[in-house]
Design a protein around this motif. Structure first.
Motif, PDB file in Angstrom:
ATOM      1  N   ASP A  53      36.719  39.934  38.904  1.00 32.61           N
ATOM      2  CA  ASP A  53      37.321  38.837  39.650  1.00 32.61           C
ATOM      3  C   ASP A  53      38.770  38.687  39.154  1.00 32.61           C
ATOM      4  O   ASP A  53      39.123  39.192  38.082  1.00 32.61           O
ATOM      5  CB  ASP A  53      36.516  37.562  39.368  1.00 32.61           C
ATOM      6  CG  ASP A  53      36.913  36.386  40.246  1.00 32.61           C
ATOM      7  OD1 ASP A  53      37.669  36.570  41.205  1.00 32.61           O
ATOM      8  OD2 ASP A  53      36.438  35.271  39.957  1.00 32.61           O
ATOM      9  N   LEU A  82      37.578  42.167  42.685  1.00 29.65           N
ATOM     10  CA  LEU A  82      36.723  41.480  43.655  1.00 29.65           C
ATOM     11  C   LEU A  82      37.140  40.020  43.639  1.00 29.65           C
ATOM     12  O   LEU A  82      36.899  39.324  42.643  1.00 29.65           O
ATOM     13  CB  LEU A  82      35.253  41.630  43.255  1.00 29.65           C
ATOM     14  CG  LEU A  82      34.241  40.889  44.114  1.00 29.65           C
ATOM     15  CD1 LEU A  82      34.243  41.433  45.535  1.00 29.65           C
ATOM     16  CD2 LEU A  82      32.853  41.009  43.516  1.00 29.65           C
ATOM     17  N   THR A  83      37.790  39.548  44.691  1.00 29.88           N
ATOM     18  CA  THR A  83      38.444  38.250  44.604  1.00 29.88           C
ATOM     19  C   THR A  83      38.612  37.585  45.964  1.00 29.88           C
ATOM     20  O   THR A  83      38.494  38.255  47.002  1.00 29.88           O
ATOM     21  CB  THR A  83      39.834  38.430  43.945  1.00 29.88           C
ATOM     22  OG1 THR A  83      40.498  37.181  43.875  1.00 29.88           O
ATOM     23  CG2 THR A  83      40.695  39.417  44.718  1.00 29.88           C
ATOM     24  N   THR A  84      38.903  36.303  45.939  1.00 29.27           N
ATOM     25  CA  THR A  84      39.250  35.587  47.168  1.00 29.27           C
ATOM     26  C   THR A  84      40.736  35.778  47.475  1.00 29.27           C
ATOM     27  O   THR A  84      41.192  35.426  48.550  1.00 29.27           O
ATOM     28  CB  THR A  84      38.966  34.076  47.023  1.00 29.27           C
ATOM     29  OG1 THR A  84      39.674  33.587  45.880  1.00 29.27           O
ATOM     30  CG2 THR A  84      37.480  33.815  46.872  1.00 29.27           C
ATOM     31  N   GLU A  85      41.484  36.320  46.527  1.00 31.03           N
ATOM     32  CA  GLU A  85      42.926  36.527  46.704  1.00 31.03           C
ATOM     33  C   GLU A  85      43.175  37.685  47.671  1.00 31.03           C
ATOM     34  O   GLU A  85      42.791  38.818  47.399  1.00 31.03           O
ATOM     35  CB  GLU A  85      43.583  36.872  45.360  1.00 31.03           C
ATOM     36  CG  GLU A  85      43.506  35.783  44.321  1.00 31.03           C
ATOM     37  CD  GLU A  85      44.545  34.696  44.525  1.00 31.03           C
ATOM     38  OE1 GLU A  85      45.459  34.870  45.354  1.00 31.03           O
ATOM     39  OE2 GLU A  85      44.442  33.665  43.841  1.00 31.03           O
ATOM     40  N   ALA A  86      43.827  37.394  48.784  1.00 34.16           N
ATOM     41  CA  ALA A  86      44.115  38.451  49.757  1.00 34.16           C
ATOM     42  C   ALA A  86      45.619  38.681  49.916  1.00 34.16           C
ATOM     43  O   ALA A  86      46.036  39.518  50.694  1.00 34.16           O
ATOM     44  CB  ALA A  86      43.498  38.096  51.108  1.00 34.16           C
ATOM     45  N   LYS A  90      49.569  39.343  44.986  1.00 30.55           N
ATOM     46  CA  LYS A  90      48.474  39.497  44.013  1.00 30.55           C
ATOM     47  C   LYS A  90      47.969  40.933  44.003  1.00 30.55           C
ATOM     48  O   LYS A  90      47.692  41.498  42.953  1.00 30.55           O
ATOM     49  CB  LYS A  90      47.313  38.556  44.342  1.00 30.55           C
ATOM     50  CG  LYS A  90      47.349  37.223  43.643  1.00 30.55           C
ATOM     51  CD  LYS A  90      47.176  37.350  42.139  1.00 30.55           C
ATOM     52  CE  LYS A  90      47.187  35.976  41.526  1.00 30.55           C
ATOM     53  NZ  LYS A  90      47.582  35.953  40.148  1.00 30.55           N
ATOM     54  N   LYS A  91      47.833  41.529  45.188  1.00 24.00           N
ATOM     55  CA  LYS A  91      47.372  42.915  45.270  1.00 24.00           C
ATOM     56  C   LYS A  91      48.338  43.844  44.544  1.00 24.00           C
ATOM     57  O   LYS A  91      47.922  44.737  43.811  1.00 24.00           O
ATOM     58  CB  LYS A  91      47.232  43.355  46.732  1.00 24.00           C
ATOM     59  CG  LYS A  91      46.018  42.806  47.422  1.00 24.00           C
ATOM     60  CD  LYS A  91      45.915  43.364  48.834  1.00 24.00           C
ATOM     61  CE  LYS A  91      44.709  42.800  49.546  1.00 24.00           C
ATOM     62  NZ  LYS A  91      44.597  43.285  50.924  1.00 24.00           N
ATOM     63  N   TRP A 102      40.668  46.866  46.022  1.00 23.69           N
ATOM     64  CA  TRP A 102      40.735  45.414  46.150  1.00 23.69           C
ATOM     65  C   TRP A 102      39.730  45.013  47.207  1.00 23.69           C
ATOM     66  O   TRP A 102      39.883  45.386  48.368  1.00 23.69           O
ATOM     67  CB  TRP A 102      42.156  45.035  46.575  1.00 23.69           C
ATOM     68  CG  TRP A 102      42.518  43.612  46.355  1.00 23.69           C
ATOM     69  CD1 TRP A 102      42.319  42.581  47.231  1.00 23.69           C
ATOM     70  CD2 TRP A 102      43.172  43.056  45.219  1.00 23.69           C
ATOM     71  NE1 TRP A 102      42.800  41.411  46.686  1.00 23.69           N
ATOM     72  CE2 TRP A 102      43.335  41.673  45.458  1.00 23.69           C
ATOM     73  CE3 TRP A 102      43.631  43.582  44.017  1.00 23.69           C
ATOM     74  CZ2 TRP A 102      43.939  40.828  44.541  1.00 23.69           C
ATOM     75  CZ3 TRP A 102      44.231  42.735  43.109  1.00 23.69           C
ATOM     76  CH2 TRP A 102      44.383  41.378  43.365  1.00 23.69           C
ATOM     77  N   VAL A 104      37.869  41.790  49.028  1.00 17.99           N
ATOM     78  CA  VAL A 104      38.037  40.347  49.197  1.00 17.99           C
ATOM     79  C   VAL A 104      36.682  39.690  49.463  1.00 17.99           C
ATOM     80  O   VAL A 104      35.888  40.179  50.266  1.00 17.99           O
ATOM     81  CB  VAL A 104      39.027  40.052  50.357  1.00 17.99           C
ATOM     82  CG1 VAL A 104      39.177  38.548  50.575  1.00 17.99           C
ATOM     83  CG2 VAL A 104      40.391  40.673  50.048  1.00 17.99           C
ATOM     84  N   LYS A 105      36.430  38.586  48.728  1.00 16.56           N
ATOM     85  CA  LYS A 105      35.224  37.780  48.943  1.00 16.56           C
ATOM     86  C   LYS A 105      35.452  36.923  50.185  1.00 16.56           C
ATOM     87  O   LYS A 105      36.563  36.461  50.384  1.00 16.56           O
ATOM     88  CB  LYS A 105      34.977  36.849  47.751  1.00 16.56           C
ATOM     89  CG  LYS A 105      34.699  37.524  46.438  1.00 16.56           C
ATOM     90  CD  LYS A 105      34.599  36.441  45.356  1.00 16.56           C
ATOM     91  CE  LYS A 105      34.622  37.016  43.967  1.00 16.56           C
ATOM     92  NZ  LYS A 105      34.720  35.962  42.952  1.00 16.56           N
ATOM     93  N   PHE A 107      32.109  39.334  50.735  1.00 18.29           N
ATOM     94  CA  PHE A 107      32.021  40.772  50.994  1.00 18.29           C
ATOM     95  C   PHE A 107      30.576  41.131  51.322  1.00 18.29           C
ATOM     96  O   PHE A 107      29.656  40.394  51.006  1.00 18.29           O
ATOM     97  CB  PHE A 107      32.490  41.569  49.764  1.00 18.29           C
ATOM     98  CG  PHE A 107      31.561  41.392  48.599  1.00 18.29           C
ATOM     99  CD1 PHE A 107      30.556  42.319  48.329  1.00 18.29           C
ATOM    100  CD2 PHE A 107      31.663  40.281  47.773  1.00 18.29           C
ATOM    101  CE1 PHE A 107      29.683  42.129  47.276  1.00 18.29           C
ATOM    102  CE2 PHE A 107      30.792  40.088  46.717  1.00 18.29           C
ATOM    103  CZ  PHE A 107      29.799  41.020  46.462  1.00 18.29           C
TER     104      PHE A 107
END
Length: 122
Positions: A53, A82-86, A90-91, A102, A104-105, A107
């Motif tokens: 995360d 694995l993250t909510t950051e899209a 951040k990527k 990468w 995104v949650k 998923f």
């Protein structure tokens, strides 16, 4: 011999969902609740992949990734964030730190397993 994957996420439910999908696909799983906990689990054993995360207490995923990549045993270990950051920023930060993928949650487990299979060679 089964490949070992380290899951780093402060959400117990995410660790369970990812862990069940990976175990169902034949992988061994080690779980950590944040980056600090994950570093204590990196004791030199072979880890074939790390799924982490980004936003976690104590130590976030990017900081953990940078620290793990400083360890000779894990310098070349592939990492999936694995993250909510899209966001692109951040990527880019994750990629610069060494993330190979990468996700995104929320998923789908099949999506995660597809990413895993591309990064772990048989």
């Amino acid at each position: 011999m089964a490949k070992t994957i380290l899951i780093v996420d402060d959400s117990i439910s995410i660790r369970q969902v990812v862990g069940m999908a990976l175990k169902g696909a034949g992988y061994d799983v080690i779980e950590a609740r944040d980056g600090q906990d994950a570093l204590t689990k990196l004791t030199g054993q072979k880890i074939h992949l790390i799924i982490s995360d980004v936003n976690m207490p104590n130590m976030d995923g990017i900081t953990f990734l940078k620290a793990a990549k400083q360890m000779p045993a894990y310098r070349f270990t592939p990492v999936i964030m694995l993250t909510t950051e899209a966001g692109a920023d951040k990527k880019a930060e994750g990629q610069a730190a060494g993330a190979k993928a990468w996700v995104v949650k929320p998923f789908q487990p099949a999506q995660m397993l597809n990413a895993v299979s591309k990064l772990i060679l048989p």
